[in-house]
Design an enzyme around this catalytic site. Structure first.
Site, PDB file in Angstrom:
ATOM      1  CB  SER A 104      -2.498 -49.352  74.082  1.00 41.19           C
ATOM      2  OG  SER A 104      -3.056 -49.652  75.340  1.00 41.19           O
ATOM      3  CD  GLU A 112      -8.854 -54.794  86.648  1.00 44.31           C
ATOM      4  OE1 GLU A 112      -8.135 -54.162  85.668  1.00 44.31           O
ATOM      5  OE2 GLU A 112      -8.532 -55.881  86.951  1.00 44.31           O
ATOM      6  CE  LYS A 147     -10.081 -70.065  76.770  1.00 42.06           C
ATOM      7  NZ  LYS A 147     -11.041 -69.117  77.175  1.00 42.06           N
ATOM      8  CD  GLU A 178      -2.557 -57.415  80.003  1.00 43.51           C
ATOM      9  OE1 GLU A 178      -2.942 -57.045  81.036  1.00 43.51           O
ATOM     10  OE2 GLU A 178      -3.065 -57.265  79.007  1.00 43.51           O
ATOM     11  CG  LEU A 179      -1.445 -61.568  85.214  1.00 42.37           C
ATOM     12  CD1 LEU A 179      -0.704 -62.364  86.582  1.00 42.37           C
ATOM     13  CD2 LEU A 179      -2.375 -62.832  84.510  1.00 42.37           C
ATOM     14  CD1 TRP A 194     -14.286 -61.200  78.954  1.00 41.33           C
ATOM     15  CD2 TRP A 194     -14.701 -59.010  78.241  1.00 41.33           C
ATOM     16  NE1 TRP A 194     -14.434 -60.178  80.094  1.00 41.33           N
ATOM     17  CE2 TRP A 194     -14.728 -58.940  79.766  1.00 41.33           C
ATOM     18  CE3 TRP A 194     -15.155 -57.927  77.645  1.00 41.33           C
ATOM     19  CZ2 TRP A 194     -15.026 -58.006  80.388  1.00 41.33           C
ATOM     20  CZ3 TRP A 194     -15.313 -56.796  78.318  1.00 41.33           C
ATOM     21  CH2 TRP A 194     -15.480 -56.803  79.708  1.00 41.33           C
ATOM     22  CG  ASN A 195     -10.786 -56.600  77.570  1.00 41.71           C
ATOM     23  OD1 ASN A 195     -10.214 -57.526  77.284  1.00 41.71           O
ATOM     24  ND2 ASN A 195      -9.957 -55.525  78.548  1.00 41.71           N
ATOM     25  CB  CYS A 231      -6.152 -54.751  81.846  1.00 44.02           C
ATOM     26  SG  CYS A 231      -5.312 -54.607  80.445  1.00 44.02           S
TER      27      CYS A 231
END
Length: 490
Positions: A456, A396, A185, A265-266, A161-162, A299
């Site tokens: 990024s 986190e 999804k 990507e966790l 969602w971020n 993240c």
């Protein structure tokens, strides 16, 4: 329900259904769920709530469209992606307002996300025509080796969602460039931007006479129930997920049954190291970006500030002043710099972490509590005197809170930085080339910013090591995640 801050044209044409085989429609049981504005807690739109049957229909469409899309020349795939890029950039203000409405981030930041997210479309439009192969004589001289790449097949893309546009385009763009069809999804908290991007892809494909079943979208509040049947279906050949490590482990277990290609990507726990010789003004500037972008809900957000004893007090004081000057307000308010957290649960988590740290002896230099206003706001916060084993350091945070931990030697800094199962991003500030080179070698992370608070970039590989995931998104390796390598001996 509609958001009054959005343009009437956007509200009138914003899709809120399921996209299956190029057509918008309701869920099989016609159920819906409400998307709320985190700045107010009020509902803004009702969105179709997909069922497992809807997900299988979406996979039917992706499977049926796969042969035709695979046969589309790379140049035409490239031109489609480039056209979608242009439309997103042209509508940056409109789409940015939509991101602010459902995700809460300040408008300037939301518009920047649109440009960043669009860059994945432009980048992979360029990569679509550059799928390298190989023809060479075997060393034995007895045959010729021919190596080519082909699309892996229908892919399931599960987005968080971020960053509702960037997380969608970072997966959709390389998949389409490689010749794969997809089922997306999106998060139930921020599905609207993904739905709009999908409509732009659908309409561009339709205008060009290309298959419209290449992108299918199934928003749902029952993610496990909806995606479960897809993992069991042998037609699905790839899954890409961005989210928590816990959920990632579950999905990897599900993916093992049909040996799906998997990109994960966790979670992260990024250290931000300030060495003794760091330029403190630059470090504070970088820390603001690394910590407060999207209210810390990233993240790759700096999670732990590891600062040398000799500059710890000075850095903490400067950083606290800068953090305390940030304007925390609804994203639509002029001058807003820090927006709300995504939900009440997020506020409660951050509050608990801060209270626990204070109970263990940490001092609050600025902030420290939720704001007494509608919505899900927490004050940007700096804590000092935090122990290296405090929960706020080992977990986190995903919020605008910066715990400062001291270290005495460079060896201790690296030991602290690497004392986590995660390894997504890290940051280091130093004016020494030797220290910078050691940081690049010794920090266990997939992405490292040296004297930079932002790493990024669509043209660079994004991903982590250890429990932070598998595979890479972006860069010249991003398309590899959606391709199989085939070797033929001639």
């Amino acid at each position: 329900m509609t958001a009054t801050t959005l343009s009437p044209a956007l509200v009138a044409h914003l899709p809120t259904g399921l996209l299956v085989d190029g057509h918008w429609g309701p869920a099989a049981d016609r159920s819906t769920f409400e998307v709320a504005d985190p700045a107010t807690g009020q509902g803004i739109f009702d969105v179709a709530d997909a069922t497992p049957a809807d997900a299988l229909r979406a996979l039917d469409a992706a499977h049926a469209a796969a042969p035709a899309w695979r046969a589309v020349p790379p140049r035409e795939r490239s031109e489609l992606l480039r056209a979608v890029y242009a439309r997103l950039v042209a509508r940056a203000d409109d789409i940015g307002a939509l991101i602010t409405a459902e995700a809460g981030k300040p408008l300037a930041e939301a518009r920047a996300e649109v440009v960043y997210g669009a860059e994945f479309l432009r980048w992979f439009a360029e990569e679509a025509v550059r799928a390298d192969g190989l023809v060479r004589r075997a060393p034995s001289g007895g045959n010729t080796q021919y190596v080519s790449r082909r699309p892996v097949g229908p892919s399931l893309l599960i987005t968080p969602w971020n960053f509702p546009i960037a997380m969608a385009t970072r997966k959709i763009a390389p998949a389409l460039a490689a010749g794969c069809t997809v089922v997306v999804k999106p998060s139930e908290l921020t599905p609207l931007t993904t739905l709009l991007v999908a409509e732009i892809v659908r309409s561009e494909a339709e205008e060009r006479g290309l298959p419209t079943g290449i992108v299918n979208v199934v928003p749902t509040t029952h993610a496990a129930d909806v995606t479960g049947p897809l993992f069991e279906d042998p037609r699905l050949r790839k899954v890409s997920f961005t989210g928590s490590t816990g959920v990632g482990r579950t999905l990897l277990a599900q993916a093992s049954a049909n040996v799906l290609r998997s990109s994960m990507e966790l979670g992260g726990n990024a250290p931000f190291i300030v060495f003794a010789d760091a330029d403190l003004d630059a470090a504070v500037e970088g820390a603001l970006i690394a910590k407060l972008r999207n209210s810390g809900q990233s993240c790759v957000a700096a999670n732990r500030f590891l600062v040398h004893d000799s500059v710890a007090r000075d850095f903490a004081d400067r950083f606290a002043r800068a953090v305390g000057e940030q304007v925390t307000a609804p994203g639509t308010q002029p001058g807003a710099q820090v927006g709300p957290l995504i939900s009440e649960a997020a506020v409660e988590k951050v509050t608990g972490l801060v209270d626990d740290a204070v109970a263990q002896g940490a001092q609050v230099l600025t902030g420290g509590s939720r704001l007494d206003r509608p919505g899900h706001f927490f004050e940007p916060t700096v804590l000092t005197g935090v122990s290296a084993d405090a929960t706020i350091v080992t977990e986190e945070i995903f919020g605008p809170v910066a715990p400062v931990v001291r270290f005495g030697s460079d060896d201790e800094a690296y030991e602290l930085a690497n004392s986590t199962p995660y390894g997504l991003a890290a940051y280091a500030y130093t004016t020494s080339l030797a220290r910078a080179q050691r940081a690049m070698e010794d920090i266990e992370a997939g992405m490292i910013g040296i004297n930079r608070g932002l790493v990024s970039d669509a043209s660079a590989p994004f991903g982590g090591v250890k429990a932070s995931g598998l595979g890479r998104e972006g860069g010249d390796v991003g398309i590899d995640e959606y391709q199989e390598t085939v070797y033929v001996a001639l």
